[in-house]
Design a protein around this motif. Structure first.
Motif, mmCIF file in Angstrom:
data_model
loop_
_atom_site.group_PDB
_atom_site.id
_atom_site.type_symbol
_atom_site.label_atom_id
_atom_site.label_comp_id
_atom_site.label_asym_id
_atom_site.label_seq_id
_atom_site.Cartn_x
_atom_site.Cartn_y
_atom_site.Cartn_z
ATOM 1 N N GLY A 143 0.852 -1.131 -0.092
ATOM 2 C CA GLY A 143 0.150 -0.061 0.077
ATOM 3 C C GLY A 143 0.949 1.318 -0.019
ATOM 4 N N CYS A 144 2.047 1.137 0.017
ATOM 5 C CA CYS A 144 3.092 2.150 0.044
ATOM 6 C C CYS A 144 3.319 2.858 -1.253
ATOM 7 N N VAL A 145 2.541 3.370 -1.980
ATOM 8 C CA VAL A 145 2.848 3.959 -3.471
ATOM 9 C C VAL A 145 1.799 4.827 -3.744
ATOM 10 N N ASN A 146 2.214 5.555 -4.711
ATOM 11 C CA ASN A 146 1.368 6.588 -4.850
ATOM 12 C C ASN A 146 -0.138 6.152 -5.491
ATOM 13 N N ALA A 200 -4.102 6.385 3.899
ATOM 14 C CA ALA A 200 -5.034 7.116 2.714
ATOM 15 C C ALA A 200 -5.341 6.190 1.727
ATOM 16 N N ASN A 201 -4.243 5.468 1.189
ATOM 17 C CA ASN A 201 -4.496 4.372 0.005
ATOM 18 C C ASN A 201 -5.867 3.518 0.319
ATOM 19 N N ALA A 226 -13.300 3.364 -0.589
ATOM 20 C CA ALA A 226 -14.521 4.453 -1.183
ATOM 21 C C ALA A 226 -14.761 4.020 -2.360
ATOM 22 N N ALA A 227 -13.476 3.543 -3.161
ATOM 23 C CA ALA A 227 -13.801 3.089 -4.626
ATOM 24 C C ALA A 227 -14.681 1.859 -4.766
ATOM 25 N N GLY A 228 -14.895 0.966 -3.691
ATOM 26 C CA GLY A 228 -15.977 0.049 -3.832
ATOM 27 C C GLY A 228 -14.923 -1.387 -4.020
#
Length: 291
Positions: free
Chosen positions: A163-166, A205-206, A212-214
């Motif tokens: 998860g530690c990517v843009n 955050a990701n 939220a994007a489902g």
């Protein structure tokens, strides 16, 4: 589909990398340096040569094929001068004992698809293909193209990520990924940085944006005694995860079976010297998530 990726290895008949039986492609490179990493060969994005000395036959077959003279036989014992090695892989092909192994090979998307689909009859129905690492999303364009090809072929896809990517990396693969397996280490960012070399703000955050994007999300938390198994951290992690829409949460027991890899790669062994948590401890950790 012209991009290339740096492949670490392919694991077939995998049963812990998503639903069903799966083929898992592991990629090189990771933004984290977890103290307990059981795949240290995946941290560097560059190819690396490992030397498992216990397998070496001291046959010296590697000596004449190395263009950099990185191998030598001194007093009938094999010696690898790592500062000379360019990880070309020539020595791996002639090593009679299997002591030399090259981690990291460049492949095209077409080659990746061939590797992923060649045993499709064994992982379907119910299984699929997982991209893992290291951190596969450090090679987001390659993963996007590979996942798109797999979806076009009708294959279930999963991405195993720290998860530690843009966020742009997640956006690239989101339309082609059926399941995200997200590793979560620690709820406190300062402690997370001490244990992994990076804070957890970007990861959190990701996770929230994925939720939220489902997206379908499975959280995987390695439980390392003395590092992230405190009641305080488990409750804080549970509070954070309660904010998200998740498919499931798994707690994975720490093990130290990778120590030989650190030695083979010439890396300092950072793995904690602790006993793996037992089933009772794992179940208790899960119960604390709900409090």
């Amino acid at each position: 589909m012209s991009s290339t990726g740096t492949l670490l290895e392919v694991k077939r008949f995998a049963v812990h990398d998503g639903p069903g039986v799966r083929t898992t492609l592991f990629f090189k490179g990771c933004p984290l340096h977890c103290l307990w990493c059981h795949n240290p060969e995946s941290i560097s994005p560059r190819p690396q040569l490992a030397c498992f000395s216990q397998k070496c036959l001291d046959c010296a077959e590697c000596v004449p094929v190395c263009p950099e003279n990185a191998h030598a036989l001194i007093e009938d014992k094999h010696v690898l001068e790592r500062e000379r090695c360019t990880a070309c892989g020539a020595c791996e092909t002639v090593c009679l004992g299997g002591a030399l192994r090259l981690y990291g090979k460049t492949i095209t998307v077409a080659e990746g698809l061939d590797l992923a689909l060649e045993d499709r009859e064994y992982y379907e129905p119910g299984g699929g293909v997982t991209l893992s690492g290291g951190e596969p999303l450090l090679q987001a364009d390659f993963c996007r193209d590979l996942l798109a090809g797999l979806k076009q072929a009708g294959v279930h896809t999963a991405v195993d990520t720290c998860g530690c990517v843009n966020w742009a990396a997640f956006e690239a693969v989101l339309p082609f990924t059926d399941l995200f397996l997200v590793d979560f280490k620690h709820a406190d960012s300062a402690t997370h940085r001490r244990l992994t070399g990076q804070g957890n703000e970007l990861i959190v955050a990701n996770l929230r944006r994925l939720s939220a994007a489902g997206a379908d999300i499975e959280i995987r938390m390695p439980l390392i005694p003395g590092c992230n198994d405190s009641d305080e951290n488990l409750r804080a992690t549970g509070n954070l995860l309660a904010e998200l829409n998740l498919c499931r949460v798994k707690v994975l027991p720490y093990h130290a079976m990778a120590r030989s890899k650190y030695t083979a790669l010439g890396l300092p062994d950072t793995m904690p010297t602790v006993d793996p948590p037992d089933r009772q401890t794992l179940n208790r950790a899960l119960s604390l998530f709900d409090r």
